[in-house]
Design a protein around this motif. Structure first.
Motif, short mmCIF file in Angstrom:
data_model
loop_
_atom_site.label_atom_id
_atom_site.label_comp_id
_atom_site.label_asym_id
_atom_site.label_seq_id
_atom_site.Cartn_x
_atom_site.Cartn_y
_atom_site.Cartn_z
N GLY A 41 3.37 -0.50 7.70
CA GLY A 41 2.20 -0.44 8.57
C GLY A 41 1.44 -1.76 8.55
O GLY A 41 1.91 -2.78 8.07
N SER A 42 0.19 -1.70 9.07
CA SER A 42 -0.60 -2.93 9.23
C SER A 42 -1.60 -3.16 8.10
O SER A 42 -1.96 -4.30 7.80
CB SER A 42 -1.36 -2.85 10.56
N THR A 43 -2.03 -2.08 7.45
CA THR A 43 -3.07 -2.22 6.41
C THR A 43 -2.67 -3.16 5.28
O THR A 43 -3.48 -3.99 4.84
CB THR A 43 -3.48 -0.84 5.87
N PRO A 44 -1.42 -3.09 4.82
CA PRO A 44 -1.06 -3.94 3.67
C PRO A 44 -1.23 -5.44 3.96
O PRO A 44 -1.47 -6.22 3.04
CB PRO A 44 0.41 -3.61 3.42
N GLY A 69 7.83 2.03 -1.25
CA GLY A 69 7.72 3.49 -1.19
C GLY A 69 8.54 4.05 -0.04
O GLY A 69 8.97 5.21 -0.06
N ASP A 70 8.77 3.23 0.97
CA ASP A 70 9.60 3.67 2.10
C ASP A 70 9.99 2.46 2.94
O ASP A 70 9.41 1.38 2.81
CB ASP A 70 8.85 4.69 2.97
N ASP A 71 10.98 2.65 3.79
CA ASP A 71 11.29 1.64 4.79
C ASP A 71 12.01 2.30 5.95
O ASP A 71 12.48 3.44 5.86
CB ASP A 71 12.13 0.48 4.22
N ARG A 72 12.06 1.56 7.00
CA ARG A 72 12.76 2.04 8.18
C ARG A 72 14.22 1.67 8.02
O ARG A 72 14.58 0.77 7.28
CB ARG A 72 12.17 1.37 9.42
N ALA A 73 15.09 2.34 8.76
CA ALA A 73 16.55 2.13 8.64
C ALA A 73 16.95 0.95 9.52
O ALA A 73 17.69 1.10 10.51
CB ALA A 73 17.30 3.40 9.05
N THR A 149 2.38 9.94 4.80
CA THR A 149 2.28 8.80 3.89
C THR A 149 3.68 8.42 3.45
O THR A 149 4.58 9.27 3.48
CB THR A 149 1.38 9.12 2.68
N ALA A 150 3.89 7.16 3.12
CA ALA A 150 5.25 6.64 2.96
C ALA A 150 6.00 7.06 4.22
O ALA A 150 5.48 6.89 5.32
CB ALA A 150 5.89 7.11 1.67
N SER A 151 7.21 7.65 4.07
CA SER A 151 7.83 8.23 5.27
C SER A 151 8.00 9.73 5.10
O SER A 151 9.00 10.33 5.51
CB SER A 151 9.17 7.54 5.58
N LYS A 200 -8.87 5.01 14.20
CA LYS A 200 -7.79 5.96 14.56
C LYS A 200 -7.59 7.03 13.48
O LYS A 200 -7.06 8.10 13.75
CB LYS A 200 -6.46 5.20 14.73
N LYS A 201 -8.00 6.71 12.24
CA LYS A 201 -7.77 7.66 11.13
C LYS A 201 -8.96 8.60 10.92
O LYS A 201 -8.90 9.53 10.12
CB LYS A 201 -7.50 6.86 9.84
N ALA A 202 -10.07 8.36 11.61
CA ALA A 202 -11.32 9.09 11.33
C ALA A 202 -11.18 10.59 11.52
O ALA A 202 -11.61 11.39 10.68
CB ALA A 202 -12.44 8.53 12.20
C1 6PG Z 1 5.36 2.97 7.14
C2 6PG Z 1 4.30 3.18 6.10
C3 6PG Z 1 3.39 4.28 6.55
C4 6PG Z 1 2.02 3.63 6.72
C5 6PG Z 1 1.12 4.47 7.59
C6 6PG Z 1 -0.22 3.75 7.85
O1 6PG Z 1 6.50 2.64 6.79
O2 6PG Z 1 4.98 3.06 8.32
O3 6PG Z 1 4.73 3.25 4.84
O4 6PG Z 1 3.32 5.37 5.70
O5 6PG Z 1 1.43 3.45 5.44
O6 6PG Z 1 1.78 4.72 8.81
O7 6PG Z 1 0.04 2.61 8.60
P1 6PG Z 1 -1.16 1.57 8.95
O8 6PG Z 1 -1.35 0.74 7.72
O9 6PG Z 1 -0.60 0.76 10.09
O10 6PG Z 1 -2.33 2.38 9.31
#
Ligand code: 6PG
Length: 253
Positions: A41-44, A69-73, A149-151, A200-202
């Protein structure tokens, strides 16, 4: 669960970086090594920037090992890759040693085999808790606006997994498969840091943390995946910003 609200995304990111560094100093002092699991995601990205700005983190890098913690394929050159995100915004700028970086994908098209390979690596390289579960020192997580969270997405098979630690997870709502740590693996972490920012998360946070939520024992049947990451009950910290916390009434930091 400890919840802190910061005025801005930047303050949130700086606080997250400070917490990660604090836990890193402890890990290196006590065990000579620091294991972090990153999210996507974008937060990190802001958190990585705040880490790079701190010379103490630079001193921790040689002893810091990165997991996901996760990744896309997808391959590590693909824009959807969580590894690519970290390489660009953290690993390359911080000059992480190659041997300290442990990506979930090794290029095998068989995602089940990839998941089993990664689980074996987690078990091999990480210290184990009393139940034999590998311990990540800091598990960095986010939350999607659907509460994933994660996937671990709502209603997906991996959410119910209680034996495996890392699996390939079918995500029908995205018409894709992802690789993800399961709840037993996430909950075995020493420190869980959930960083959630943005308007968007509110609404989801208002639903999760609104008055009706007593914060009692999570119920997989009704709670969102992010609510099921409870750690040992006292090692989960949620860092929010004002925009994400707009619908919840808790003291501001
Ligand atoms: C992923 C992330 C996912 C992410 C949330 C929040 O692979 O997409 O691990 O769990 O943490 O979708 O994403 P944002 O940081 O963009 O809000």
């Amino acid at each position: 669960m400890n919840v802190v609200v910061f005025r801005s995304e930047e303050e949130n990111a700086r606080a997250a970086a400070r917490l990660i560094i604090e836990r890193g100093i402890e890990a290196v002092r006590e065990r000579g090594i620091f294991h972090i699991a990153l999210s996507g995601g974008s937060t990190p990205v802001r958190i990585y920037k705040a880490l790079l700005a701190d010379p103490i983190f630079a001193a921790l890098v040689p002893k810091t090992h990165l997991w996901w913690g996760d990744d896309r394929a997808v391959g590590h050159e693909h824009n959807d890759s969580n590894v690519k995100l970290a390489v660009e915004h953290l690993i390359a700028p911080a000059h992480f040693p190659y041997v300290n970086v442990h990506p979930p994908l090794s290029g095998n098209a068989d995602l089940e085999a990839e998941a089993m390979r990664y689980e074996a690596q987690l078990r091999k390289y990480l210290p184990a808790d009393a139940n034999g579960l590998p311990i990540i020192d800091v598990q960095l997580l986010g939350m999607g606006d659907d509460g994933h969270t994660a996937s671990l997405f709502p209603g997906t098979k991996a959410l119910a997994e209680r034996e495996r630690l890392f699996v390939a997870n079918e995500v029908p709502q995205l018409k894709t498969r992802r690789l993800t740590m399961t709840l037993p693996m996430l909950n075995a972490s020493r420190q869980i840091l959930v960083a959630i920012t943005g308007a968007k998360k509110a609404a989801r946070l208002g639903e999760i943390m609104g008055t009706e939520n007593t914060g009692g024992t999570p119920d997989p049947a009704t709670d969102y995946p992010v609510e099921l990451v409870v750690g040992n009950g006292s090692n989960v910290t949620w860092f929010l910003d004002e925009a994400a916390a707009a619908e919840i009434d808790i003291p501001r930091s």
